[in-house]
Motif scaffolding. Sequence first.
Motif, PDB file in Angstrom:
ATOM      1  N   ASP A 791       1.232   8.132  -0.407  1.00 43.05           N
ATOM      2  CA  ASP A 791       2.025   7.796   0.794  1.00 43.05           C
ATOM      3  C   ASP A 791       2.760   6.475   0.532  1.00 43.05           C
ATOM      4  O   ASP A 791       2.210   5.386   0.741  1.00 43.05           O
ATOM      5  CB  ASP A 791       1.102   7.685   2.009  1.00 43.05           C
ATOM      6  CG  ASP A 791       1.880   7.573   3.321  1.00 43.05           C
ATOM      7  OD1 ASP A 791       3.083   7.216   3.278  1.00 43.05           O
ATOM      8  OD2 ASP A 791       1.293   7.832   4.389  1.00 43.05           O
ATOM      9  N   LEU A 792       4.011   6.559   0.060  1.00 47.19           N
ATOM     10  CA  LEU A 792       4.757   5.366  -0.333  1.00 47.19           C
ATOM     11  C   LEU A 792       5.024   4.447   0.862  1.00 47.19           C
ATOM     12  O   LEU A 792       4.900   3.220   0.751  1.00 47.19           O
ATOM     13  CB  LEU A 792       6.078   5.765  -1.001  1.00 47.19           C
ATOM     14  CG  LEU A 792       6.954   4.607  -1.508  1.00 47.19           C
ATOM     15  CD1 LEU A 792       6.192   3.744  -2.502  1.00 47.19           C
ATOM     16  CD2 LEU A 792       8.245   5.150  -2.139  1.00 47.19           C
ATOM     17  N   ASP A 793       5.382   5.039   2.033  1.00 45.25           N
ATOM     18  CA  ASP A 793       5.665   4.209   3.209  1.00 45.25           C
ATOM     19  C   ASP A 793       4.427   3.435   3.646  1.00 45.25           C
ATOM     20  O   ASP A 793       4.501   2.244   3.983  1.00 45.25           O
ATOM     21  CB  ASP A 793       6.171   5.076   4.363  1.00 45.25           C
ATOM     22  CG  ASP A 793       7.617   5.512   4.166  1.00 45.25           C
ATOM     23  OD1 ASP A 793       8.290   4.911   3.305  1.00 45.25           O
ATOM     24  OD2 ASP A 793       8.061   6.445   4.865  1.00 45.25           O
ATOM     25  N   ARG A 794       3.259   4.121   3.649  1.00 45.29           N
ATOM     26  CA  ARG A 794       2.021   3.432   4.048  1.00 45.29           C
ATOM     27  C   ARG A 794       1.645   2.376   3.017  1.00 45.29           C
ATOM     28  O   ARG A 794       1.167   1.291   3.363  1.00 45.29           O
ATOM     29  CB  ARG A 794       0.906   4.449   4.212  1.00 45.29           C
ATOM     30  CG  ARG A 794      -0.428   3.833   4.650  1.00 45.29           C
ATOM     31  CD  ARG A 794      -1.409   4.861   5.170  1.00 45.29           C
ATOM     32  NE  ARG A 794      -2.739   4.304   5.267  1.00 45.29           N
ATOM     33  CZ  ARG A 794      -3.689   4.445   4.341  1.00 45.29           C
ATOM     34  NH1 ARG A 794      -3.439   5.160   3.250  1.00 45.29           N
ATOM     35  NH2 ARG A 794      -4.867   3.884   4.497  1.00 45.29           N
ATOM     36  N   ALA A 795       1.875   2.665   1.729  1.00 49.83           N
ATOM     37  CA  ALA A 795       1.567   1.692   0.673  1.00 49.83           C
ATOM     38  C   ALA A 795       2.435   0.444   0.836  1.00 49.83           C
ATOM     39  O   ALA A 795       1.945  -0.688   0.714  1.00 49.83           O
ATOM     40  CB  ALA A 795       1.788   2.319  -0.694  1.00 49.83           C
ATOM     41  N   ARG A 796       3.734   0.652   1.113  1.00 48.62           N
ATOM     42  CA  ARG A 796       4.604  -0.498   1.340  1.00 48.62           C
ATOM     43  C   ARG A 796       4.183  -1.269   2.592  1.00 48.62           C
ATOM     44  O   ARG A 796       4.275  -2.503   2.625  1.00 48.62           O
ATOM     45  CB  ARG A 796       6.060  -0.033   1.468  1.00 48.62           C
ATOM     46  CG  ARG A 796       6.731   0.227   0.121  1.00 48.62           C
ATOM     47  CD  ARG A 796       8.173   0.613   0.276  1.00 48.62           C
ATOM     48  NE  ARG A 796       8.827   0.738  -1.018  1.00 48.62           N
ATOM     49  CZ  ARG A 796       9.852   1.549  -1.270  1.00 48.62           C
ATOM     50  NH1 ARG A 796      10.344   2.314  -0.295  1.00 48.62           N
ATOM     51  NH2 ARG A 796      10.387   1.597  -2.470  1.00 48.62           N
ATOM     52  N   THR A 797       3.717  -0.548   3.609  1.00 55.68           N
ATOM     53  CA  THR A 797       3.265  -1.220   4.832  1.00 55.68           C
ATOM     54  C   THR A 797       2.020  -2.048   4.550  1.00 55.68           C
ATOM     55  O   THR A 797       1.866  -3.167   5.073  1.00 55.68           O
ATOM     56  CB  THR A 797       2.984  -0.195   5.936  1.00 55.68           C
ATOM     57  OG1 THR A 797       4.152   0.606   6.144  1.00 55.68           O
ATOM     58  CG2 THR A 797       2.603  -0.880   7.240  1.00 55.68           C
ATOM     59  N   THR A 858       8.219   1.083   7.876  1.00 58.28           N
ATOM     60  CA  THR A 858       6.764   0.927   7.938  1.00 58.28           C
ATOM     61  C   THR A 858       6.105   2.194   8.469  1.00 58.28           C
ATOM     62  O   THR A 858       6.759   3.088   9.018  1.00 58.28           O
ATOM     63  CB  THR A 858       6.383  -0.258   8.841  1.00 58.28           C
ATOM     64  OG1 THR A 858       6.974  -0.081  10.142  1.00 58.28           O
ATOM     65  CG2 THR A 858       6.873  -1.567   8.248  1.00 58.28           C
ATOM     66  N   ALA A 859       4.781   2.235   8.320  1.00 52.85           N
ATOM     67  CA  ALA A 859       3.965   3.359   8.813  1.00 52.85           C
ATOM     68  C   ALA A 859       2.687   2.776   9.402  1.00 52.85           C
ATOM     69  O   ALA A 859       2.240   1.690   9.010  1.00 52.85           O
ATOM     70  CB  ALA A 859       3.647   4.320   7.679  1.00 52.85           C
ATOM     71  N   PRO A 860       2.064   3.466  10.394  1.00 52.48           N
ATOM     72  CA  PRO A 860       0.842   2.941  11.027  1.00 52.48           C
ATOM     73  C   PRO A 860      -0.292   2.761  10.017  1.00 52.48           C
ATOM     74  O   PRO A 860      -0.423   3.511   9.053  1.00 52.48           O
ATOM     75  CB  PRO A 860       0.496   4.017  12.063  1.00 52.48           C
ATOM     76  CG  PRO A 860       1.792   4.717  12.328  1.00 52.48           C
ATOM     77  CD  PRO A 860       2.522   4.716  11.020  1.00 52.48           C
ATOM     78  N   LEU A 861      -1.121   1.743  10.272  1.00 51.19           N
ATOM     79  CA  LEU A 861      -2.299   1.460   9.455  1.00 51.19           C
ATOM     80  C   LEU A 861      -3.558   1.704  10.278  1.00 51.19           C
ATOM     81  O   LEU A 861      -3.549   1.624  11.515  1.00 51.19           O
ATOM     82  CB  LEU A 861      -2.289   0.003   8.968  1.00 51.19           C
ATOM     83  CG  LEU A 861      -1.124  -0.433   8.078  1.00 51.19           C
ATOM     84  CD1 LEU A 861      -1.269  -1.918   7.744  1.00 51.19           C
ATOM     85  CD2 LEU A 861      -1.033   0.399   6.818  1.00 51.19           C
ATOM     86  N   THR A 862      -4.663   1.959   9.573  1.00 52.99           N
ATOM     87  CA  THR A 862      -5.946   2.145  10.254  1.00 52.99           C
ATOM     88  C   THR A 862      -6.627   0.799  10.437  1.00 52.99           C
ATOM     89  O   THR A 862      -6.249  -0.215   9.812  1.00 52.99           O
ATOM     90  CB  THR A 862      -6.862   3.074   9.444  1.00 52.99           C
ATOM     91  OG1 THR A 862      -7.191   2.404   8.204  1.00 52.99           O
ATOM     92  CG2 THR A 862      -6.175   4.405   9.147  1.00 52.99           C
TER      93      THR A 862
END
Length: 898
Positions: A791-797, A858-862
């Motif tokens: 998940d590139l977007d989550r990794a960048r986030t 960006t993408a949501p994080l846990t």
Amino acid sequence: MPSPGGNPLPDWCSLTPDDVRRELDTGPEGLSEEEAAGRLQRYGENVLRAEERETRLQVFLRQFKSVLIVILIVAAAISFFVGEPLDAAAILAIVFLNALLGFSQEWRAGEAIEALKKMLVQRAAVVRGGERQEIDASALVPGDLVLLEMGEQVPADLFIVEGTSLEVDEAPLTGESSPVDKAEGTLRAGTALAERSNMAFAGTMVVNGHGLGFVVATGMQTEFGRIAGLSQRVGDETTPLARQMDRLGRDLGLIALGIAILAVAVGILQERGLLEMFLVGVSLAVAVIPEGLPAVVTLTLAVGIKSMMRRNCLIRHLPASETLGAVSVICTDKTGTLTRNEMTVVRVRTPDTEAEVTGAGYIPEGEFLVEEKPVDPLADRGLRRFLRTVLLCNHATLSPGEEGWRVFGTPTEGALVVAAAKAGLSREGMPEAAQEFSFNSTRKRMTVIYREDGGDVAYVKGAPEVLLARSSRLIAAGSAVVLTTGRREAILHEIEEYASRGLRVIGAACRPLPPGIERTAEAVEDDLTFLGFAGIVDSPRPEAAEAIRLCRSAGIDVVMITGDNPLTACAVAHDLGLASEGALTGTDLEAMADDEIARRLRRTKVLSRVTAEHKLRVIDILSREGAVVAMTGDGVNDAPALKKASIGIAMGIKGTDAARESSDMVLVDDNFASIVAGVEEGRREYDNIARFTRYLLSSNVGELVAIVGGLLLGLPLILIPVQILWINLVTDGVTALALGLEPAERDIMQRRPRDPEEAILTRNAYLVILILGAWLGILTLYAFSGIYETDLDRARTMAFTGLIVFELYNVLNFRSFRFPLHRIGFFSNPALVLAILGSLVLQALVVYVPVFNAFLGTAPLTLADWGLLALLGLPVLLAGEAYKILLLRVRGGSPAAG
């Protein structure tokens, strides 16, 4: 005749009245109207010519001269052309805000000449064609015969041909604290400006008597105009901070260009796409340059200006507040700066008694002490007779006002009136004088005759040695005794002792007039009874001695520069605790080479009888020696030096418009001690600028390491340009601005002044920036590398958010370079606590709000992601704290200045 061109002007003070009339081609009836009109055409109006002022647009455009600002504008242009208009808009908005703040502070700069013009009088009384008339002062020409009256400003430079009790206040021009006696006469060639008793100068004030004088110079040819010319020729000094920021901007620009080119080359060798690598190059350039730094510096200085205002320091130019913290020498005027500019009687000596008089200034409160014990001065016949005499023989008045007690009249006469008021004496209910013989510089005495019950009595005051020479007796133990040669010499010795202590000495005498005596000055002022003398001083400000002591502890030299005589200046310096090996006069300075002056200034801290040119020369010499020079002043004569100094400090209450408009800072309360408070605030500002500059650069190094590291490891672009801009302008910007509000460290006024040429980033600073930045970059790489394949977007986030979290830990390290958090207090800077919390809230919005997801990629994080980032960043703070604690223990709990 004087020339408006390049011909040298005569040394007017050394000419006789007849020579002056011949030189000016004039006479007792003045000029004819036709001749005056012709000369007006030849010499021009009696006004000051100002250089063309900068326009508002020019002042605004000057805000873009910084190298760092130019680099940001280039970065914005590149962002726009590669299809990132929002990035470009964000950078330009910061640049514009920075320029707007600077412009708002600097628009009023350069108004010194306008202020000087306003000080010239509008009307002048002249004799033309044998008739008295009033004309516009701008129409005065050389050769005009001008009448001077008490309360008027002198309209041009004049050669005095007649003076009756004529006294002129020349403090705005020469710094002389006491009014100067003016009378006809001829002086030696080259007489110092402050000692030209046969001349009156434009812009000074007649405070007593009346007189006549021929105009010898008008407009820019006057002493007033000559100083205006000096102000025009003196260029604005570049501040240490501006030089350092330009140097930093150049370094960062070269680094950004080099890294971007290197990265693109590496990417091409890795067979990556050209467009992708250009985007990488732009990202790296953006990562290297701290876009928010100029705005944070400007905002921090603006906040510091408000803080200084609360400490009675009004800053007129943004960088001046920081420059004050680098000051290593303060060249201060004496009159009105270190002293109150209010003459005060401090001792009264009669044949039987020597009394100390307490109290200062014009407030009529104080005691008379004899052998340190209070006495009633009215119960002592000698004191009562002396005080009554100087009160009757006096034109000054004392009255209360909204801003305190005021004296109307000369300061010396005012001091005598105040001393009498302290004893309970006033002129209320007393009769008017029947006759008066006025004071002038030749007679050096004043006499008034009163009709009393026992007959007419003459009361005399003046120079005590003159009165002694005309006295035949004195009153001792209540009886008149003959004034023998031995008694006379003893009194003269005491007078000399008073003068050597910097006191101005005024004597008093009286004489009951026998019936039928001729009522002429020579007849009346003879066979006097000497009553005693008073010692008068311009009292030092009570807080000035402590301020000088604090300057000494802060490693700041104080040099007193005054127009007063050397004895008075040295006495004031001694009272203030300003150690000096004698005094240097203006004449001494003219006879010495620059190197010799520099050597003498290391031991001699008092300069007296100096002119505007002397002040400029001293400042230039000190500056060449590496000093950051602050110049304080209040007069017209101070304006060029105020402009030339690294920071010019004008008096707010008693300062002239010319001084204030030439300065970088104005002391609202005219209090020398406020300068020390300003120095502390300036040092705090510089410390904080160094803190957030290093913090921002360490953050940028973290971004750089993450991007370059990912490139070398063959990873996708870890941070995109808009994310880097968000970090640099929003989260880093908010915390950096809060870091600019950090309180001063406890030992800030025990340090030596910093070297103004030392870069804001020292070798140790670069080492810390690189180590911490590399650590942040490696942590960011770790947060990215685990999940980018799925998940590139989550990794960048994760990388984007992680870098912000790591930097928020890191900002706590930069609160102090020497003291750990438990020593400075975690909550001692509440603004920083709020900034950290605010940054976390903003980042949460960026992570979870869809519109921000789209804008910033960006993408949501846990919750587990957040926990991991928090744990990864904690050692950054713990390591910094451990280093500072170890440093304290090695240095025994007392960190060295860093």
